[in-house]
Design a protein around this motif. Structure first.
Motif, PDB file in Angstrom:
ATOM      1  N   UNK A   1       0.872  -1.182   0.000  1.00 38.54           N
ATOM      2  CA  UNK A   1       0.000   0.000   0.000  1.00 38.54           C
ATOM      3  C   UNK A   1       0.908   1.231   0.000  1.00 38.54           C
ATOM      4  N   UNK A   2       0.952   1.917  -1.124  1.00 33.16           N
ATOM      5  CA  UNK A   2       1.831   3.070  -1.298  1.00 33.16           C
ATOM      6  C   UNK A   2       1.070   4.367  -1.011  1.00 33.16           C
ATOM      7  N   UNK A   3       1.776   5.477  -0.863  1.00 36.76           N
ATOM      8  CA  UNK A   3       1.100   6.760  -0.660  1.00 36.76           C
ATOM      9  C   UNK A   3       0.261   7.137  -1.880  1.00 36.76           C
ATOM     10  N   UNK A   4      -0.682   8.006  -1.673  1.00 36.70           N
ATOM     11  CA  UNK A   4      -1.618   8.438  -2.712  1.00 36.70           C
ATOM     12  C   UNK A   4      -0.902   8.870  -3.987  1.00 36.70           C
ATOM     13  N   UNK A   5       0.149   9.707  -3.845  1.00 35.39           N
ATOM     14  CA  UNK A   5       0.814  10.212  -5.052  1.00 35.39           C
ATOM     15  C   UNK A   5       1.422   9.084  -5.873  1.00 35.39           C
ATOM     16  N   UNK A   6       2.021   8.097  -5.198  1.00 37.56           N
ATOM     17  CA  UNK A   6       2.655   6.996  -5.914  1.00 37.56           C
ATOM     18  C   UNK A   6       1.614   6.088  -6.565  1.00 37.56           C
ATOM     19  N   UNK A   7       0.487   5.884  -5.887  1.00 33.95           N
ATOM     20  CA  UNK A   7      -0.595   5.097  -6.480  1.00 33.95           C
ATOM     21  C   UNK A   7      -0.993   5.712  -7.818  1.00 33.95           C
ATOM     22  N   UNK A   8      -1.137   7.032  -7.845  1.00 33.48           N
ATOM     23  CA  UNK A   8      -1.550   7.709  -9.068  1.00 33.48           C
ATOM     24  C   UNK A   8      -0.426   7.764 -10.110  1.00 33.48           C
ATOM     25  N   UNK A   9       0.754   8.174  -9.679  1.00 33.34           N
ATOM     26  CA  UNK A   9       1.848   8.399 -10.623  1.00 33.34           C
ATOM     27  C   UNK A   9       2.370   7.112 -11.238  1.00 33.34           C
ATOM     28  N   UNK A  10       2.159   5.976 -10.557  1.00 32.45           N
ATOM     29  CA  UNK A  10       2.618   4.680 -11.070  1.00 32.45           C
ATOM     30  C   UNK A  10       1.525   3.942 -11.843  1.00 32.45           C
ATOM     31  N   UNK A  11       0.343   4.543 -11.942  1.00 32.04           N
ATOM     32  CA  UNK A  11      -0.790   3.894 -12.613  1.00 32.04           C
ATOM     33  C   UNK A  11      -0.816   4.312 -14.081  1.00 32.04           C
ATOM     34  N   UNK A  12      -0.617   3.398 -15.013  1.00 28.67           N
ATOM     35  CA  UNK A  12      -0.584   3.783 -16.440  1.00 28.67           C
ATOM     36  C   UNK A  12      -1.917   4.310 -16.954  1.00 28.67           C
ATOM     37  N   UNK A  13      -2.988   4.138 -16.207  1.00 31.39           N
ATOM     38  CA  UNK A  13      -4.292   4.641 -16.632  1.00 31.39           C
ATOM     39  C   UNK A  13      -4.547   6.062 -16.124  1.00 31.39           C
ATOM     40  N   UNK A  14      -3.660   6.591 -15.289  1.00 28.38           N
ATOM     41  CA  UNK A  14      -3.873   7.890 -14.647  1.00 28.38           C
ATOM     42  C   UNK A  14      -3.228   9.011 -15.474  1.00 28.38           C
ATOM     43  N   UNK A  15      -3.851  10.194 -15.540  1.00 26.44           N
ATOM     44  CA  UNK A  15      -3.249  11.324 -16.272  1.00 26.44           C
ATOM     45  C   UNK A  15      -1.886  11.732 -15.724  1.00 26.44           C
ATOM     46  N   UNK A  16      -1.610  11.361 -14.466  1.00 24.73           N
ATOM     47  CA  UNK A  16      -0.339  11.737 -13.868  1.00 24.73           C
ATOM     48  C   UNK A  16       0.750  10.680 -13.995  1.00 24.73           C
ATOM     49  N   UNK A  17       0.494   9.640 -14.781  1.00 24.82           N
ATOM     50  CA  UNK A  17       1.493   8.589 -14.935  1.00 24.82           C
ATOM     51  C   UNK A  17       2.782   9.142 -15.541  1.00 24.82           C
ATOM     52  N   UNK A  18       3.931   8.755 -14.966  1.00 23.36           N
ATOM     53  CA  UNK A  18       5.240   9.163 -15.480  1.00 23.36           C
ATOM     54  C   UNK A  18       6.095   7.905 -15.671  1.00 23.36           C
ATOM     55  N   UNK A  19       6.485   7.577 -16.911  1.00 24.66           N
ATOM     56  CA  UNK A  19       7.404   6.444 -17.109  1.00 24.66           C
ATOM     57  C   UNK A  19       8.741   6.719 -16.434  1.00 24.66           C
ATOM     58  N   UNK A  20       9.345   5.687 -15.858  1.00 23.60           N
ATOM     59  CA  UNK A  20      10.605   5.884 -15.131  1.00 23.60           C
ATOM     60  C   UNK A  20      11.815   5.713 -16.041  1.00 23.60           C
ATOM     61  N   UNK A  21      11.721   4.856 -17.031  1.00 24.21           N
ATOM     62  CA  UNK A  21      12.726   4.741 -18.083  1.00 24.21           C
ATOM     63  C   UNK A  21      14.144   4.706 -17.534  1.00 24.21           C
ATOM     64  N   UNK A  22      15.076   5.432 -18.187  1.00 22.71           N
ATOM     65  CA  UNK A  22      16.483   5.418 -17.792  1.00 22.71           C
ATOM     66  C   UNK A  22      16.826   6.530 -16.811  1.00 22.71           C
ATOM     67  N   UNK A  23      15.862   7.289 -16.383  1.00 23.41           N
ATOM     68  CA  UNK A  23      16.156   8.474 -15.586  1.00 23.41           C
ATOM     69  C   UNK A  23      16.887   8.152 -14.288  1.00 23.41           C
ATOM     70  N   UNK A  24      16.486   7.070 -13.631  1.00 26.34           N
ATOM     71  CA  UNK A  24      17.142   6.694 -12.380  1.00 26.34           C
ATOM     72  C   UNK A  24      16.600   7.414 -11.170  1.00 26.34           C
ATOM     73  N   UNK A  25      15.606   8.286 -11.364  1.00 21.13           N
ATOM     74  CA  UNK A  25      14.984   8.993 -10.253  1.00 21.13           C
ATOM     75  C   UNK A  25      13.473   8.857 -10.376  1.00 21.13           C
ATOM     76  N   UNK A  26      12.810   8.752  -9.250  1.00 16.51           N
ATOM     77  CA  UNK A  26      11.351   8.755  -9.224  1.00 16.51           C
ATOM     78  C   UNK A  26      10.913   9.684  -8.105  1.00 16.51           C
TER      79      UNK A  26
END
Length: 784
Positions: A68-93
């Motif tokens: 159970x992650x915090x609200x922001x992570x639930x949203x930002x890690x959800x590919x169906x959410x407008x706030x989704x951000x791919x993590x790719x090669x960036x190395x930071x989340x």
């Protein structure tokens, strides 16, 4: 840079870093404009924590798929959410989509816990959090995963109420601070006609609104009836839990045990080498129809825990505290709530002799933010809070005379000088200026010495201005900025006025000579830049084109009033900003912030108000108000799609100050013409016509201005408006004139017992002019 390259060359070779990467690094450094004198080393602790947590989030969170992650992570890690951000090669989340939280605090404690939009409570900065869970009718409610979570403030005070309900039960939890103790109270009400069994729990989470927070050890003490986290921080329970479960990274998330999806036994202590210790304490309840039961935890923020007090009592204490300042009431309930919450934010962010622009990311002092925040508090009469902060300014001045909060800032000295002048004006007390006069003079001398002369290369557009530096972040990277110079000029002007008030003629004369010469240099540079840019606006600096950094040019109108409200260059600047960088009614700052900025939009609104544009001002204020969180605050910048925060602190003190000042100036503005010894009072210049509809009333009580206080009341009737204005002298420079701007046409105006009142209608509004006198002005304004 060359020395650094020599040192890095062997390392780059050893690590097989290609020359192209080194070259790109060098180019990035050159484009930044940063050098040894402008890198703000004071920000390294804050930035390294953010970057380290971003790396930790990247390596940990994406591997906790069933946690159970915090609200922001639930949203930002959800590919169906407008706030989704791919993590790719960036190395930071990092939390870049929902940087929203609401601070709760008290005037007795310098720690302000924060509550995220779904009720996760973080007692300590960068620390662990408390979540509230519920087992009910075979389902488990984890608020961060629920869509129907509501949140609001209790009476617009710093008391956050989060709630969830279904057809059988209403569940709410309330967070607030009593003295130096965080209180989290969970209440459950059976709204059905049947008896209900449920199991609420308080959970210790190794997360916070920015990501992972390392928790090494959790233990339950039966002697203290408390969780003890990392051997020192306590969560005290009002009742003894029936079930306690502590878990580690290797054992998995205790949330699965609570939900019954993973078997688990009672475990009252755990140590986790990975820093992901977690646990919960639960309290099975049986609720009869309409019955309410409450559970409470307390977290001592400093010292021992204070006695429990209900939320209503704490909110009442906050209301009493805010009554020490001025009062503004409009016919708009949302506007009033936003104003009260903003004032509560400002009061909460004063920690003794320091004021900070946020409870979390920005919980440190900057002269830049303090200039606006102290101005707002002083403008509402909270002089007891501002005085210790202002009196501490000499301790933050270095041997060169610079008032410094971080390396490489050239606006801070002017901001310190201007703040002291505004403090003296609104408190009607020249004492601080007399005490600091030597230091203030040294600040003026620092500005004099810091300005650039001509180089051997010949004349430059920045000759006579301050050097290139890293200024307000919304202007861009290191450069020559008009913002820095306007603040410096305004600071010198403030010093001149202080010297005039206190009779220091020699110092006044020397500073006035500098001021006149500096203004002329700045005016030439601005005019040349404006012409070079096709008269589309004043750029951020003398070698900049038209870009969003020109938002800094608003300072010349607001708050500094360095250019007249009729200035063509500033009008073109605001017009260009409005045409090119407005999204959904707010200014979109493409530099660094990359979001919609409430406080920058309010600066634009204020600038338009200074130019006499009532309707533009009010429309922009309403657009900002429309973007407020349900708990009446703003993040520093807002995501255009998620409407969550993307930058800085999720509860922004500067934004709160700008809204409070917008409310203030809608009723009372002081117009200080450069060179004039006394201001003109402009009343009701930002009040919309909707506040004067029949039956509407406005009230303003004890607003401090130069030379006294102003109170005002309007009562709108069917055919007239009764206007009452009262001025009480209090020492200092008395305003020389008063102009009242009513947003309707009048057919008649009768002033009781005043011969000096003149009025006229200009086709849009009614303009009333008179002297500023002790006593009460009563006008009956007949509507057309």
């Amino acid at each position: 840079m060359r020395i650094l390259e020599r040192l890095l060359a062997p390392i780059a070779s050893l690590l097989k870093i290609p020359p192209l990467a080194v070259r790109m690094f060098r180019a990035a450094h050159e484009f930044s404009g940063l050098d040894r004198s402008t890198i703000p080393s004071e920000l390294i602790p804050m930035n390294t924590i953010q970057l380290a947590r971003g790396l930790l989030n990247f390596t940990v969170l994406q591997n906790l798929d069933d946690w159970v992650l915090p609200f922001w992570a639930v949203r930002q890690y959800d590919p169906r959410d407008p706030g989704f951000i791919p993590r790719s090669h960036l190395g930071l989340s990092m939390n870049l989509t929902h940087r929203n939280w609401t601070a709760v605090g008290s005037v007795d404690c310098s720690t302000e816990p924060v509550v995220d939009p779904h009720g996760l409570v973080t007692p300590f900065r960068n620390g662990w959090s408390i979540d509230v869970w519920l087992n009910l009718n075979g389902r488990t409610v984890f608020p961060s995963r629920e869509a129907d979570i509501r949140q609001e403030l209790f009476d617009a005070m710093p008391v956050v109420v989060t709630s969830w309900k279904d057809e059988a039960i209403a569940f709410r939890w309330t967070a607030y601070v009593r003295r130096s103790t965080l209180v989290l109270e969970a209440a459950l009400v059976n709204t059905s006609s049947q008896e209900i069994a449920c199991e609420p729990a308080f959970a210790i989470r190794p997360f916070n609104p920015e990501g992972v927070s390392l928790v090494d050890d959790i233990g339950f003490s039966r002697e203290e009836n408390a969780f003890i986290i990392n051997g020192r921080e306590k969560v005290l329970f009002s009742q003894t839990p029936a079930r306690v479960c502590c878990s580690s990274y290797r054992s998995g998330d205790s949330a699965a045990v609570f939900a019954g999806t993973r078997p688990g036994t009672s475990s009252e202590h755990v140590s986790c080498p990975g820093g992901l210790a977690n646990g919960f304490a639960s309290f099975p309840l049986l609720l009869r129809p309409a019955e309410e039961k409450r559970l409470t935890v307390r977290v001592p923020l400093a010292g021992n825990a204070d006695d429990f007090a209900e939320a209503a009592v704490v909110a009442a204490g906050w209301k009493e505290k805010l009554r020490e300042g001025s009062t503004i009431v409009t016919p708009d309930a949302q506007f009033n709530a936003m104003l009260q919450a903003s004032l509560g934010t400002l009061v909460m962010l004063v920690d003794g002799d320091v004021i900070t622009p946020g409870p979390w990311t920005y919980h440190q002092f900057w002269f830049r933010d303090a200039a606006i925040m102290l101005h707002a508090l002083d403008s509402f009469g909270f002089h007891g809070l501002t005085r210790p902060v202002v009196r501490r300014y000499p301790a933050m001045q270095d041997a060169s005379g610079c008032f410094r909060s971080q390396q490489g800032e050239w606006d801070s000295t002017g901001q310190a000088l201007w703040t002291v002048w505004r403090h003296v004006v609104t408190t009607h007390d020249a004492g601080p200026a007399m005490e600091m006069l030597g230091g203030l003079r040294a600040g003026v001398d620092w500005i004099r010495a810091k300005r650039l002369g001509r180089t051997k290369e010949g004349p430059h557009a920045w000759d006579g201005l301050l050097p290139a530096g890293l200024s307000a972040e919304h202007l861009g990277l290191a450069d020559f900025y008009f913002w820095d110079n306007w603040w410096s000029v305004a600071g010198i002007q403030g010093f001149v006025r202080l010297c005039r008030m206190t009779g220091h003629r020699k110092e006044e004369s020397a500073a006035q000579e500098l001021l006149d010469e500096y203004r002329a240099v700045l005016a030439r540079a601005i005019t040349a830049s404006w012409e070079e840019n096709g008269r589309k606006g004043i750029p951020a600096g003398p070698r900049r084109g038209i870009d969003c950094g020109m938002i800094g040019s608003c300072a010349s109108w607001y708050p500094l009033q360095e250019l007249p409200g009729s200035d063509e260059k500033m009008r073109s600047t605001l017009t260009t900003l409005g045409d090119r960088w407005m999204v959904d009614g707010l200014f979109f700052q493409n530099f660094i912030h990359s979001g919609l900025n409430p406080y920058l939009t309010l600066q634009m609104a204020h600038a338009w108000l200074y130019a006499g544009e009532r309707d533009r001002f009010h429309r922009m204020v309403c657009d900002v108000l429309r973007h407020a969180t349900p708990t009446w605050n703003f993040p520093e910048a807002i995501h255009p799609h998620t409407k969550g925060g993307v930058m800085g602190d999720g509860h922004h003190g500067w934004a709160a100050a700008e809204f409070a000042l917008a409310a203030h100036d809608a009723f009372v503005q002081e117009i200080w013409t450069p060179g004039e010894e006394a201001p003109t009072l402009r009343l009701l210049g930002g009040a919309p016509s909707s506040w004067f509809q029949p039956g509407a009333q406005c009230l303003l009580e004890r607003l401090p201005v130069s030379g006294g206080t102003v109170s005002l009341e309007t009562e709108a009737r069917d055919s007239s408006v009764m206007l009452t204005v009262r001025f009480v002298p209090a020492g200092g420079v008395k305003p020389r004139h008063m102009v009242i701007l009513l947003p309707f046409m009048s057919r008649s105006l009768r002033a009781e017992n005043r011969e000096d009142v003149q009025w006229r209608s200009d086709g849009r509004e009614t303009i009333v002019e008179c002297d500023v006198r002790e006593g009460t002005l009563i006008c009956d304004c007949g509507r057309m």
